[in-house]
Write an enzyme that holds these catalytic residues in place. Structure first.
Site, PDB file in Angstrom:
ATOM      1  CD  GLU A  38      20.260   5.046  30.457  1.00  0.00           C
ATOM      2  OE1 GLU A  38      21.346   4.553  30.561  1.00  0.00           O
ATOM      3  OE2 GLU A  38      19.521   5.153  31.675  1.00  0.00           O
ATOM      4  CE  LYS A 110      24.294   3.686  33.309  1.00  0.00           C
ATOM      5  NZ  LYS A 110      22.911   3.178  32.793  1.00  0.00           N
ATOM      6  CB  CYS A 142      20.702   5.710  34.603  1.00  0.00           C
ATOM      7  SG  CYS A 142      19.171   4.933  35.024  1.00  0.00           S
TER       8      CYS A 142
END
Length: 263
Positions: A38, A110, A142
Site C-alpha cells: 500500500e 479503497k 489493507c
C-alpha cells in the site's frame, strides 16, 4: 500462474526512487502477477493533507502507471498491483492500480478506510474484479480484508486471485487472510511493507509477513520481517475445489449464492 509479492521499506515521499528500487530488485524475475505494498510510491504516514497532495496522481496521466507499463513491456512480465494516492477533482483516494504492458488495466478505490485515513481520503464505492480471459483478479487494500462482505462481492463476481496491498504493524491482519481465502475458495496474495514511519510524532514499525494463500487457507508462501521477493506457481483449477473444503460440502458456491450483497 506465477504470482508473488515484493515487501520492502518504502522510500519516504520519492515516487521515482521507489519505482527505480522496485525495478532493480525484480530485474531478472519472471511472473504473471506481482503485488506491491500500500502506498508503495510515497510511504503511508501523513500529518496533513498538504503533505501528500504533491505526490497524489491523476490516473489519466500517472507517472507510476507509465513507468510500470514500460517496465513490464521491456521485461515481458504480466501485471503489477499496488496502491497509490490518487487525486481527482481535488479529492484524494487510496487507489489500487493493476498495470500491464499496455498501461492501466483496472483500478480500485479503497472502500474501508481506518479513521486515520478518513482525515484525508474519501472511500470508494465499488468492488473491482478484472477478467483477462485467463484469470479473474480482484483488487483490495489493507483494511478491506477485515470485512467479509467485500470479499463476498469479489466472490460473487467470480474472483480467482485477490490482490491485497497493505501497510500494517499489528498481528491481526495476517491471521485474517487465510480465512478469507478459505471461505471464498480462491487464492490471496497479500503484500505488506517493512520498515518504520512516524505517526503524529510516534515511531511505528511495519511487520512484513506478506503471504500467498491457497483456497484451503493453506499458506503457500510467507515472508518474515525482512525484505522479500517471493513467487509461487498456483493452479487456478483449485479455485472452488479446495481439498479440505470438499470434505464439508461439494458446492461452496451455492452456499454463497444464498445471499444478496450490496454496497
Amino acid at each position: 500462474m506465477k504470482v508473488g509479492y515484493f515487501q520492502y521499506a518504502v522510500i519516504w515521499r520519492d515516487i521515482e526512487a521507489n519505482l527505480n528500487y522496485v525495478a532493480s530488485k525484480i530485474d531478472g524475475s519472471t511472473f504473471d502477477l506481482l503485488v506491491l505494498p500500500e502506498f508503495f510510491t510515497t510511504g503511508y504516514a501523513i500529518d496533513k493533507q498538504a503533505d501528500i497532495l504533491p505526490f497524489a496522481e491523476h490516473l489519466s496521466d500517472s507517472f507510476t502507471v507509465r513507468y510500470l507499463s514500460e517496465l513490464l513491456s521491456r521485461t515481458g512480465n504480466g501485471y503489477i498491483v499496488g496502491s497509490i494516492p490518487e487525486v481527482e477533482d481535488g479529492v484524494l483516494y487510496n487507489t489500487s492500480i493493476l498495470v500491464g504492458a499496455s498501461g492501466l488495466i483496472a483500478s480500485y478505490r479503497k472502500i474501508h478506510l481506518p479513521d486515520y485515513e478518513k482525515r484525508f481520503f474519501r472511500s470508494g464505492a465499488e468492488a473491482v474484479v478484472y477478467d483477462d480471459g485467463d484469470s479473474r483478479i480482484g483488487l483490495t487494500v489493507c483494511f478491506d480484508c477485515w470485512f467479509p462482505q467485500h470479499t463476498s462481492l469479489l466472490k460473487a463476481d467470480g474472483v480467482e486471485v485477490i490482490c491485497h496491498s497493505a501497510c500494517f504493524g499489528g498481528p491481526v491482519t495476517p491471521t485474517i487472510i487465510p480465512i478469507r481465502a478459505l471461505e471464498n475458495q480462491c487464492f490471496y496474495v497479500s503484500c505488506n511493507r517493512i520498515g518504520e514511519e512516524y505517526f503524529d510524532g510516534e515511531l511505528e514499525e511495519y511487520r512484513g509477513e506478506s503471504q500467498v494463500v491457497g483456497p484451503d487457507g493453506d499458506i503457500l508462501l510467507r515472508a518474515g520481517k525482512e525484505e522479500a521477493l517471493d513467487f509461487v506457481e498456483i493452479d487456478l483449477a483449485r479455485v472452488d475445489r479446495p481439498a479440505f473444503g470438499s470434505l464439508i460440502t461439494k458446492d461452496f458456491r451455492s452456499e454463497h449464492d444464498k445471499y444478496t450483497i450490496q454496497i
